[in-house]
Design a protein around this motif. Structure first.
Motif, PDB file in Angstrom:
ATOM      1  N   LEU A  40       5.523  -0.503  34.510  1.00  0.00           N
ATOM      2  CA  LEU A  40       6.372  -0.443  33.317  1.00  0.00           C
ATOM      3  C   LEU A  40       7.581   0.465  33.549  1.00  0.00           C
ATOM      4  N   LEU A  41       7.348   1.640  34.109  1.00  0.00           N
ATOM      5  CA  LEU A  41       8.444   2.571  34.369  1.00  0.00           C
ATOM      6  C   LEU A  41       9.440   1.979  35.364  1.00  0.00           C
ATOM      7  N   SER A  42       8.940   1.287  36.380  1.00  0.00           N
ATOM      8  CA  SER A  42       9.826   0.659  37.365  1.00  0.00           C
ATOM      9  C   SER A  42      10.698  -0.409  36.735  1.00  0.00           C
ATOM     10  N   LYS A  43      10.074  -1.250  35.917  1.00  0.00           N
ATOM     11  CA  LYS A  43      10.836  -2.333  35.282  1.00  0.00           C
ATOM     12  C   LYS A  43      11.941  -1.776  34.388  1.00  0.00           C
ATOM     13  N   ARG A  44      11.636  -0.703  33.683  1.00  0.00           N
ATOM     14  CA  ARG A  44      12.620  -0.154  32.753  1.00  0.00           C
ATOM     15  C   ARG A  44      13.668   0.723  33.453  1.00  0.00           C
ATOM     16  N   TYR A  99       5.865  -0.253  23.773  1.00  0.00           N
ATOM     17  CA  TYR A  99       6.306   1.089  23.394  1.00  0.00           C
ATOM     18  C   TYR A  99       5.156   2.093  23.514  1.00  0.00           C
ATOM     19  N   ARG A 100       3.956   1.692  23.107  1.00  0.00           N
ATOM     20  CA  ARG A 100       2.798   2.584  23.229  1.00  0.00           C
ATOM     21  C   ARG A 100       2.502   2.862  24.708  1.00  0.00           C
ATOM     22  N   LEU A 101       2.568   1.808  25.534  1.00  0.00           N
ATOM     23  CA  LEU A 101       2.353   1.992  26.967  1.00  0.00           C
ATOM     24  C   LEU A 101       3.443   2.888  27.566  1.00  0.00           C
ATOM     25  N   ARG A 102       4.661   2.735  27.074  1.00  0.00           N
ATOM     26  CA  ARG A 102       5.757   3.570  27.559  1.00  0.00           C
ATOM     27  C   ARG A 102       5.489   5.029  27.260  1.00  0.00           C
ATOM     28  N   ASP A 103       5.039   5.323  26.038  1.00  0.00           N
ATOM     29  CA  ASP A 103       4.724   6.709  25.680  1.00  0.00           C
ATOM     30  C   ASP A 103       3.666   7.272  26.622  1.00  0.00           C
ATOM     31  N   ALA A 110       3.003   6.208  29.663  1.00  0.00           N
ATOM     32  CA  ALA A 110       3.589   6.301  31.001  1.00  0.00           C
ATOM     33  C   ALA A 110       4.475   7.531  31.128  1.00  0.00           C
ATOM     34  N   VAL A 111       5.279   7.801  30.121  1.00  0.00           N
ATOM     35  CA  VAL A 111       6.163   8.966  30.165  1.00  0.00           C
ATOM     36  C   VAL A 111       5.341  10.255  30.162  1.00  0.00           C
ATOM     37  N   GLN A 112       4.243  10.279  29.404  1.00  0.00           N
ATOM     38  CA  GLN A 112       3.372  11.458  29.421  1.00  0.00           C
ATOM     39  C   GLN A 112       2.794  11.679  30.817  1.00  0.00           C
ATOM     40  N   LYS A 113       2.366  10.601  31.460  1.00  0.00           N
ATOM     41  CA  LYS A 113       1.829  10.712  32.820  1.00  0.00           C
ATOM     42  C   LYS A 113       2.925  11.179  33.787  1.00  0.00           C
ATOM     43  N   LEU A 114       4.113  10.660  33.610  1.00  0.00           N
ATOM     44  CA  LEU A 114       5.228  11.058  34.473  1.00  0.00           C
ATOM     45  C   LEU A 114       5.515  12.549  34.315  1.00  0.00           C
ATOM     46  N   ARG A 115       5.555  13.002  33.103  1.00  0.00           N
ATOM     47  CA  ARG A 115       5.809  14.435  32.847  1.00  0.00           C
ATOM     48  C   ARG A 115       4.675  15.296  33.350  1.00  0.00           C
ATOM     49  N   ALA A 116       3.442  14.822  33.196  1.00  0.00           N
ATOM     50  CA  ALA A 116       2.279  15.580  33.684  1.00  0.00           C
ATOM     51  C   ALA A 116       2.332  15.707  35.206  1.00  0.00           C
ATOM     52  N   ASP A 117       2.723  14.634  35.881  1.00  0.00           N
ATOM     53  CA  ASP A 117       2.819  14.670  37.341  1.00  0.00           C
ATOM     54  C   ASP A 117       3.948  15.585  37.796  1.00  0.00           C
ATOM     55  N   GLU A 118       5.042  15.648  37.016  1.00  0.00           N
ATOM     56  CA  GLU A 118       6.164  16.525  37.372  1.00  0.00           C
ATOM     57  C   GLU A 118       5.786  17.986  37.272  1.00  0.00           C
ATOM     58  N   SER A 119       4.961  18.317  36.277  1.00  0.00           N
ATOM     59  CA  SER A 119       4.615  19.730  36.060  1.00  0.00           C
ATOM     60  C   SER A 119       3.493  20.196  36.992  1.00  0.00           C
ATOM     61  N   SER A 120       2.831  19.261  37.683  1.00  0.00           N
ATOM     62  CA  SER A 120       1.736  19.650  38.586  1.00  0.00           C
ATOM     63  C   SER A 120       2.258  20.195  39.874  1.00  0.00           C
ATOM     64  N   TRP A 141      13.304  -3.957  26.803  1.00  0.00           N
ATOM     65  CA  TRP A 141      11.914  -3.877  26.349  1.00  0.00           C
ATOM     66  C   TRP A 141      11.355  -5.270  26.076  1.00  0.00           C
ATOM     67  N   ASN A 142      12.188  -6.167  25.557  1.00  0.00           N
ATOM     68  CA  ASN A 142      11.717  -7.539  25.298  1.00  0.00           C
ATOM     69  C   ASN A 142      11.328  -8.246  26.592  1.00  0.00           C
ATOM     70  N   MET A 143      12.129  -8.070  27.633  1.00  0.00           N
ATOM     71  CA  MET A 143      11.817  -8.686  28.929  1.00  0.00           C
ATOM     72  C   MET A 143      10.540  -8.093  29.518  1.00  0.00           C
ATOM     73  N   ILE A 144      10.377  -6.794  29.386  1.00  0.00           N
ATOM     74  CA  ILE A 144       9.170  -6.141  29.907  1.00  0.00           C
ATOM     75  C   ILE A 144       7.941  -6.634  29.148  1.00  0.00           C
ATOM     76  N   ALA A 145       8.071  -6.743  27.829  1.00  0.00           N
ATOM     77  CA  ALA A 145       6.954  -7.243  27.020  1.00  0.00           C
ATOM     78  C   ALA A 145       6.575  -8.651  27.461  1.00  0.00           C
ATOM     79  N   ALA A 146       7.576  -9.496  27.707  1.00  0.00           N
ATOM     80  CA  ALA A 146       7.297 -10.858  28.161  1.00  0.00           C
ATOM     81  C   ALA A 146       6.631 -10.852  29.537  1.00  0.00           C
ATOM     82  N   ASP A 147       7.093  -9.987  30.433  1.00  0.00           N
ATOM     83  CA  ASP A 147       6.493  -9.877  31.766  1.00  0.00           C
ATOM     84  C   ASP A 147       5.021  -9.472  31.682  1.00  0.00           C
TER      85      ASP A 147
END
Length: 136
Positions: A94-98, A120-124, A126-136, A105-111
């Motif tokens: 999801l992060l790569s596509k965006r 949008y829920r998956l994005r939230d 994903a962004v939390q995981k991205l931020r968690a990985d950055e702070s580690s 977002w419509n194209m990603i949803a269709a994919d």
């Protein structure tokens, strides 16, 4: 993510503007040398200084495009490395596509075969995981 998105968009627009400007300058230069295909009489002595100035401007713009492209590529490479560090494959996709492919977002949803709200829920997540990985 918003800062990254904004910076990437600015760089892409800057590159596109410079490419457009080069096209316009090249069209003008073609008109200056009288090489257009038509039955109108040609100018005997085209203005060399105008032509030289146009050529130098095109060369400068091409250099600026290369510099901006390097900055854009570095930005994408940094984001790609950060995304690859996320341990969830769906989140990475999801992060790569965006943020790397710049899909809507419509194209990603269709994919994914999901609703936009679910994306949008998956994005939230994903962004939390991205931020968690950055702070580690």
């Amino acid at each position: 993510m918003k800062e990254y998105w904004d910076q990437a968009q600015r760089l892409r627009r800057r590159i596109d503007r410079k490419i457009h400007e080069i096209r316009v300058l090249r069209q003008r230069a073609e008109g200056m040398n009288g090489s257009g295909i038509n039955d109108m009489p040609r100018t005997v002595s085209p203005d060399r200084s105008k032509m030289e100035g146009t050529v130098f401007r095109i060369m400068a713009l091409e250099q600026e495009i290369q510099e901006t492209q390097r900055e854009y590529d570095a930005l994408l490479a940094d984001m790609e490395a950060r995304i690859k560090a996320v341990d969830d494959a769906d989140c990475c996709d999801l992060l790569s596509k965006r943020y790397l492919e710049f899909k809507s977002w419509n194209m990603i949803a269709a994919d994914f075969g999901y609703s936009v709200q679910h994306i949008y829920r998956l994005r939230d997540k994903a962004v939390q995981k991205l931020r968690a990985d950055e702070s580690s």
